[in-house]
Design a protein around this motif. Structure first.
Motif, mmCIF file in Angstrom:
data_model
loop_
_atom_site.group_PDB
_atom_site.id
_atom_site.type_symbol
_atom_site.label_atom_id
_atom_site.label_comp_id
_atom_site.label_asym_id
_atom_site.label_seq_id
_atom_site.Cartn_x
_atom_site.Cartn_y
_atom_site.Cartn_z
ATOM 1 N N VAL A 163 13.588 -33.449 18.535
ATOM 2 C CA VAL A 163 14.924 -33.347 18.514
ATOM 3 C C VAL A 163 16.052 -35.002 18.091
ATOM 4 O O VAL A 163 16.396 -35.673 18.982
ATOM 5 C CB VAL A 163 15.764 -32.627 19.925
ATOM 6 N N MET A 187 21.045 -24.434 18.533
ATOM 7 C CA MET A 187 21.522 -25.218 17.114
ATOM 8 C C MET A 187 22.940 -25.023 16.286
ATOM 9 O O MET A 187 23.203 -23.830 17.175
ATOM 10 C CB MET A 187 20.727 -23.604 15.552
ATOM 11 N N ALA A 214 16.349 -21.477 17.470
ATOM 12 C CA ALA A 214 16.902 -22.617 18.232
ATOM 13 C C ALA A 214 15.094 -22.556 18.883
ATOM 14 O O ALA A 214 14.231 -23.602 18.780
ATOM 15 C CB ALA A 214 17.883 -23.030 18.956
ATOM 16 N N THR A 226 9.475 -28.090 13.706
ATOM 17 C CA THR A 226 10.447 -28.424 14.549
ATOM 18 C C THR A 226 11.350 -29.646 14.445
ATOM 19 O O THR A 226 13.038 -29.279 13.586
ATOM 20 C CB THR A 226 10.186 -28.458 15.810
ATOM 21 N N LEU A 231 18.253 -29.163 15.410
ATOM 22 C CA LEU A 231 18.250 -28.919 17.097
ATOM 23 C C LEU A 231 18.990 -30.553 17.217
ATOM 24 O O LEU A 231 19.461 -30.986 16.453
ATOM 25 C CB LEU A 231 17.078 -28.523 17.504
#
Length: 787
Positions: A163, A187, A214, A226, A231
């Protein structure tokens, strides 16, 4: 200077510059370079690290792209539980919260001449994402975890590193040596729309809403997936902290911001509840224009000292509340009604809707509860219906638009056969028991009679049986249970204990280690406490606390299995309807067979004698009252007991004998005689008395001192992490010794057991002068109390 030294210096400079740009972009929202320049720096860093892989560090911005896919997520036990918040849905709820806060802090109340003392609150939007915990040691991110059930979450360390606005290393200086940061990963709306567009282009299924997107992104076993998702993270609080932090919530968050952690740009301070209401109205009006989905506002008492003074209740703090926005309603078409089968066989109608956006979520299903609700709504397939969604509550249908009903609308009918197993579907009956009679009416629920031969019921029964508070078989999630049932490997809970290595390893998602871990978990569950076993059986209306009560009071499965409903009602909080559910469950021959098979594989722990509290607890007047004899009230029952002294004497008393009872009316005497003239009533009364004798609950039984339990009347609190046992096991040990285990510390608390990571509860105990034991002292105390 060597090439390696030159490369190392350039790498350090690039990393520092990129980290600074990330901080200005994600945290300060003040980017100083165009995207093209940022991309150029990032590509240079990637190229240089490719030439010198020995110089790559875990904190490098390039390491967010994700590593190898994981086989499964590990578990993380939160040293300080990640509690949920209480909710306010109406303005009055918020006003009541503020009143409770001021009362809890003993602040001056308002009167005709003023509003009283006002509390400082922090105000933040309630992001609609996934709550996570980030652990930093010496400023370096070492672990990420989901909230889970508040006590245990999933280890998603590899994924949170991807992230972009989560710093892999804290900025600046002055941060604690160990710092657990809590916040929300979400998100943004634009990212969500772009992701769904890519999903559709590639032939994939679009996500229903940003929150699901998310949560699904964070639970990917492959961190690369991911990393590809848009995110973001927002900090809202702190968990464990080995060091000093400022004295208010807002100051703490601003310290986090200095250390590179993003906080809400909408964070504000409010003086008193009136300013909180103004903040709520303002952000509600701007809600649709925000870059992210929110479902309300979180208000927290700003001063940390006041938070500690207020403490916690059950599973939520007294110093914070989530003020939710009103539910949103939309119109859509009811396409069909399907029927799902639950653990107890209940057939539940589920509305299949034309997909519609409700409060930011795509809704395509809604609950109809039962057929009485279908009739109340007057709903037909093809109707235009009003759909409502409130927070995380399952969407529901509020009503229909009758004037839009099409000519080909179809009525909703309950299937005659179970949609899963084909067994007959029967409507339940409601039995109301009054003075000397029972009335039967039709219930709102329809049930499949197939029981465990019905795969739907079997799956739900197994899922409940293996759950954490039941038999606690880790590794048996819903999908695994479905595979076991669908492949015919499990047809009863008892079959779990006969599973072999060869049967498990071929299941989807299993390898050698996970197979051995599951077998070990099954093996570990072979020695449950009686309370866990009773709860795991899934008796209707018997929750965890009732299961504990049955186990503690009656002491053995043998007694619980044969206990008559009237005898069970001598236990606190067990009403006659629940008592009949328990009795009927154990009288059912199919259930008895399942239990007999289970007892071939499990050894119950903690069985013993009737609890001393219930020895000789019954009285003859109470027994007469439980027989529901018409016109025999409490006073009359006592007079009968005083006059005759025994149930048998009352049963055989003739008319003349009854006329000698002081103040017993002729109507009551006649009713009593008519009641006992029926052989069935006499047999029932004698059976209840015989069981009271057998259990030791009869008024002539030997009395025992319930106060003999060493911790009877005491209140204990567990906080932090215990190494030798789980907190749940510690709670069971204390309850077995007679103590009440509470979730918050007060002046009435007897003692607090504080393990590593103990936070506000320990602080509260110290402040109040409550006795505190570490784990070593706690174990020593248990050993001494158990002799």
């Amino acid at each position: 200077m060597t090439d390696a030294q030159t490369a190392a210096e350039r790498l350090a400079a690039l990393r520092s510059e990129i980290d600074a740009h990330n901080y200005r972009y994600y945290v300060l929202d003040e980017p100083t370079v165009p995207d093209a320049e940022y991309d150029r720096l990032f590509r240079e860093l990637q190229a240089l690290e490719a030439e010198h892989p020995e110089l790559v560090t875990p904190e490098s911005p390039t390491q967010r792209v994700g590593g190898e896919a994981l086989a499964a997520f590990g578990q993380v036990r939160h040293e300080i539980p990640m509690l949920s918040l209480g909710n306010a849905f109406e303005e009055q709820d918020l006003l009541d919260f503020d009143r409770r806060v001021r009362e809890g802090l003993d602040l001056p109340a308002g009167d005709l001449f003023g509003g009283g003392a006002e509390v400082d609150y922090s105000c933040e939007p309630k992001l609609d994402g996934l709550a996570v915990s980030l652990l930093y040691e010496n400023g370096v991110l070492v672990r990420g975890a989901t909230r889970g059930d508040g006590s245990v979450g999933e280890d998603i360390s590899a994924n949170v590193r991807t992230v972009r606005n989560i710093p892999l290393k804290l900025h600046g200086e002055g941060w604690p040596a160990v710092l657990e940061v809590r916040g929300e990963i979400y998100m943004p709306k634009a990212g969500f729309e772009a992701l769904n567009a890519r999903q559709l282009e590639s032939g994939g299924k679009p996500f229903a809403n940003p929150r699901n997107a998310a949560a699904g992104s964070l639970r990917q076993l492959d961190p690369k997936i991911t990393a590809s998702r848009p995110l973001e993270f927002c900090t809202y609080g702190v968990g464990r902290c080995d060091g000093e932090l400022p004295g208010t919530h807002i100051e703490i968050l601003h310290a986090f911001k200095r250390w590179g952690l993003p906080i809400s740009r909408e964070l504000k301070r409010a003086k008193g509840v009136a300013e909180c209401r103004a903040y709520y109205d303002d952000i509600g009006a701007r809600r649709d224009g925000l870059a992210y989905e929110i479902d309300g506002v979180v208000f927290k008492v700003n001063a940390i000292a006041q938070q500690r003074e207020l403490g916690f209740r059950a599973r939520e703090p007294r110093w914070a509340i989530a003020h939710k926005f009103p539910a949103r309603e939309e119109l859509t078409e009811l396409l069909d009604v399907e029927f799902q089968v639950g653990r107890t066989g209940a057939i539940t109608p589920v509305a299949r809707l034309k997909p519609v956006q409700v409060a930011g979520v795509t809704v395509s299903n809604a609950t109809l509860h039962n057929m009485d609700e279908v009739a109340r709504l007057g709903v037909m397939i093809g109707d235009t219906v009003i759909v409502r969604r409130a927070g995380d509550v399952i969407p529901q249908i509020l009503g229909i638009i009758a004037e839009r009903r099409p000519a080909d609308a179809r009525a909703v009918h309950v299937p005659e056969q179970c949609p899963v197993c084909g067994s007959a579907v029967e409507r339940t009956q409601l039995i109301k028991r009054g003075k000397g009679r029972e009335s039967v009416s039709e219930g709102a629920v329809y049930r499949c009679i197939g029981r465990l031969s019905c795969r739907a019921q079997l799956k739900q029964a197994i899922i409940h049986f293996v759950s954490r508070r039941a038999m606690d078989i880790d590794g048996l999630g819903d999908k695994i249970v479905e595979q076991l049932v669908d492949r015919g490997l499990v047809n009863s809970p008892a079959d779990l204990y006969t599973l072999a290595y060869e049967q498990i390893i071929v299941l989807d998602g299993f390898a050698d280690l996970s197979t051995r871990n599951l077998l070990a978990a099954i093996e570990h569950s072979r020695t449950p406490t009686l309370a866990r076993f009773i709860y795991a059986l899934g008796i209707p209306d018997v929750g965890e606390e009732t299961a504990k009560l049955l186990a503690r009071a009656l002491g053995s499965l043998a007694r619980i299995q044969v206990a008559l409903p009237e005898v069970l009602t001598w236990l606190p909080d067990v009403g006659l309807e629940v008592a009949h559910e328990i009795s009927h469950f154990f009288l059912d021959e199919h259930n008895r067979q399942v239990i007999a098979r289970l007892l071939e594989h499990v050894q119950l722990q903690g069985e013993g004698e009737l609890h001393a509290e219930f020895a000789a607890c019954a009285t003859l007047p109470e027994l007469l009252g439980k027989l529901n004899i018409p016109h025999i009230a409490v006073t009359g029952a006592q007079k009968l007991a005083d006059r005759f002294g025994s149930l048998e004497a009352i049963i055989t008393a003739d008319w003349l004998d009854l006329r000698q009872v002081e103040r017993l009316t002729e109507k009551a005497a006649r009713s009593l005689r008519e009641f006992f003239d029926q052989p069935g009533n006499v047999e029932r009364a004698r059976a209840i008395e015989a069981q009271l004798r057998a259990f030791g609950m009869h008024w002539e039984s030997e009395r025992q001192q319930a106060a003999g339990l060493p911790l009877a009347g005491q209140t204990w609190v567990l906080t932090g992490t215990l190494e030798s046992m789980s907190r749940e096991q510690g709670k069971e040990r204390l309850e077995g010794l007679g103590a009440k285990v509470a979730g918050s510390v007060s002046a009435k608390t007897t003692a607090v057991v504080a393990g590593p990571g103990a936070g506000s509860k320990l602080a509260k105990a110290t402040e109040l002068g409550v006795k505190v034991l570490d784990e070593e002292a706690f174990l020593a105390a248990l050993a001494q109390l158990n002799g």
